[in-house]
Scaffold this motif. Structure first.
Motif, PDB file in Angstrom:
ATOM      1  N   ASN A 109       0.917  -1.350  -0.050  1.00 51.10           N
ATOM      2  CA  ASN A 109       0.074  -0.044   0.086  1.00 51.10           C
ATOM      3  C   ASN A 109       0.881   1.247  -0.079  1.00 51.10           C
ATOM      4  OD1 ASN A 109       0.964  -0.153   2.483  1.00 51.10           O
ATOM      5  ND2 ASN A 109      -0.923   0.078   3.725  1.00 51.10           N
ATOM      6  N   PRO A 177      -7.913   0.080  10.918  1.00 48.45           N
ATOM      7  CA  PRO A 177      -7.064  -0.692   9.669  1.00 48.45           C
ATOM      8  C   PRO A 177      -5.784  -1.051  10.168  1.00 48.45           C
ATOM      9  CG  PRO A 177      -7.409   1.786   9.122  1.00 48.45           C
ATOM     10  CD  PRO A 177      -8.216   1.561  10.408  1.00 48.45           C
ATOM     11  N   GLY A 181      -5.529  -4.847   9.803  1.00 44.64           N
ATOM     12  CA  GLY A 181      -4.773  -5.314   8.723  1.00 44.64           C
ATOM     13  C   GLY A 181      -3.367  -6.116   8.921  1.00 44.64           C
ATOM     14  N   ASN A 185      -4.236  -9.083   6.982  1.00 49.21           N
ATOM     15  CA  ASN A 185      -3.453  -9.142   5.565  1.00 49.21           C
ATOM     16  C   ASN A 185      -1.735  -9.470   5.705  1.00 49.21           C
ATOM     17  OD1 ASN A 185      -5.680  -7.811   4.350  1.00 49.21           O
ATOM     18  ND2 ASN A 185      -5.042  -5.970   4.970  1.00 49.21           N
ATOM     19  N   TYR A 322      -3.441  -1.997   3.866  1.00 51.11           N
ATOM     20  CA  TYR A 322      -4.774  -1.835   3.118  1.00 51.11           C
ATOM     21  C   TYR A 322      -4.359  -0.627   2.304  1.00 51.11           C
ATOM     22  CZ  TYR A 322      -7.714  -3.939   6.328  1.00 51.11           C
ATOM     23  OH  TYR A 322      -8.633  -5.076   7.151  1.00 51.11           O
ATOM     24  N   CYS A 327     -10.070   0.357   0.026  1.00 53.07           N
ATOM     25  CA  CYS A 327     -10.468  -0.535   1.255  1.00 53.07           C
ATOM     26  C   CYS A 327     -10.980   0.191   2.365  1.00 53.07           C
ATOM     27  CB  CYS A 327      -9.027  -1.312   1.846  1.00 53.07           C
ATOM     28  SG  CYS A 327      -8.401  -2.363   0.263  1.00 53.07           S
TER      29      CYS A 327
END
Ligand code: APR
Ligand code: ZN
Ligand code: ZN
Length: 374
Positions: A109, A177, A181, A185, A322, A327
């Motif tokens: 990102n 996030p 994340g 993620n 993100y 997102c």
């Protein structure tokens, strides 16, 4: 509609580190092409703002800090198409231009237009939109939310659902996030796994919520402030450790508790010693350590490379990996649809003028996120 008027409003100026913020009148210039002027409605105080005020993380000063903001578009500069006056928006410390090589890549990102890692305090054209007592004031990460009005590049502004409760969603700009994340993620926490979270502040507890949602069987929380333990337990922490009350290094205790180390460790403080402790808390073979906290400027990590050789890994995670504009507004919609509830992260609310009190709350007692209301 575009605007050409300068707005005079209240803002909190950080003239130097290690001093209280000063609430003063500032002039906020109109947005230039590709920029958006935003009326801030709420802003969280993040650990990163605290590190900057404490002088640990260096950014150009004097500045208007704050990067966890929710607001309403007041006016737009030429060429802005993704938002219009009246829209509810979040401000992001990492932009997403959707055009550069990094944005077009499916992973990661870090938009090439980001300045988070080497903050200039200026807009992309090298100028500032804030003036106070005739002096140029720098921005923070292109956001600056401790002000009634700010100017942000369109590529760092995310339009959110018109139904978004503006006193609650500011923490979707960073804490939520970043924490979610890091779990979903970066680490990709698996059901039944064991986790340890170093630092139980707003971001750390968002990590805890993510681990719990991923079905972790055990979540160990580490903090030197035991007032963080009750809220951490309420959100899913199963065991709390205060390193200052242990006879051995905390990583030794974590390894004993988990038969050789956890599957996933998270450092959410911003301290090199705790990054190494988190790494050592991981299982030597399949353990994954995710570094979320931002350690002080010019610090260095030091550890025995044999820690990594047997397949243990160390990864970084910023804004939870993100892609911000693509997102995060969807996360806000999920929150509105009650797919998760991050309200318990907000333990305090104060009027913007009491910002110094808010920083004291974050330093001392039982406070996870304090949200400033404008
Ligand atoms: N060991 C254990 N816990 C510690 C230590 C330490 N040496 N030092 C601080 N802590 C705890 C604090 O008591 C606090 O509960 O870490 C927590 C940090 O929480 P916040 O100050 O609320 O910070 P937060 O907003 O959660 O951000 C944490 O993540 O986004 C990054 O760069 C940001 O470094 C920051 C980190
Ligand atoms: Zn933050
Ligand atoms: Zn980009």
């Amino acid at each position: 509609e575009t605007s050409s008027t300068v707005i005079t409003c209240w803002a909190a100026i950080a003239w130097t580190a290690n001093a209280p913020l000063s609430i003063e009148k500032v002039e906020v210039d109109p947005p230039k092409p590709g920029e958006v002027r935003i009326k801030i409605i709420s802003s969280g105080l993040c650990g990163t703002d605290k590190h900057i005020l404490d002088g640990k993380n260096k950014v150009p000063l004097p500045a208007i800090l704050g990067h966890e903001g929710a607001g309403i578009v007041e006016s737009i500069g030429e060429g802005v198409t993704s938002v219009k006056p009246g829209d509810k928006v979040l401000t992001f410390p990492i932009p997403e231009c959707k055009e550069c090589q990094f944005c077009l890549h499916p992973k990661g990102n870090m938009c090439l237009k980001e300045k988070v890692l080497s903050p200039t305090g200026l807009m992309l054209d090298g100028t500032s939109r804030f003036t106070c007592r005739g002096r140029k004031i720098y921005n923070l990460f292109g956001t600056s939310t401790f002000t009634e009005y700010t100017v942000v590049h369109e590529i760092a502004v995310g339009k959110i659902d018109a139904a978004a409760p503006m006193d609650k969603v500011c923490i979707m700009s960073c804490a939520v996030p970043t924490g979610f994340g890091a779990v979903f993620n970066t680490a990709r926490v698996t059901p039944g796994s064991t986790c340890v979270v170093f630092g139980l502040g707003g971001v750390g507890l968002a990590v805890v919520m993510g681990c719990k949602a991923s079905g972790a069987s055990r979540i160990i929380g580490v903090d030197i402030n035991e007032k963080k333990f009750p809220p951490a337990r309420a959100l899913g922490v199963t065991d709390c450790l205060n390193p200052r009350n242990l006879k051995k290094p905390v990583q030794e205790v974590v390894k004993e508790m988990t038969g050789g180390g956890v599957d996933f460790a998270f450092e959410v403080i911003g301290n090199t010693d705790t990054v190494v402790a988190a790494l050592e808390s991981c299982h030597m073979s399949y353990g994954v350590c995710v570094m979320v906290g931002e350690s002080p400027s010019n610090s260095r990590l030091s550890f025995d490379p044999i820690l990594l050789l047997p397949e243990r890994s160390l990864k970084g995670s910023i804004m939870g990996e993100y892609k911000t504009r693509s997102c995060i507004p969807k996360l806000v919609t999920d929150y509105i649809q009650k797919k998760f509830n991050t309200d318990p992260l907000i333990t305090h609310q104060l009027p913007f003028q009491k910002i110094n009190e808010a920083f004291e709350l974050l330093h001392g007692g039982y406070c996870i996120r304090c949200v400033l209301l404008f």
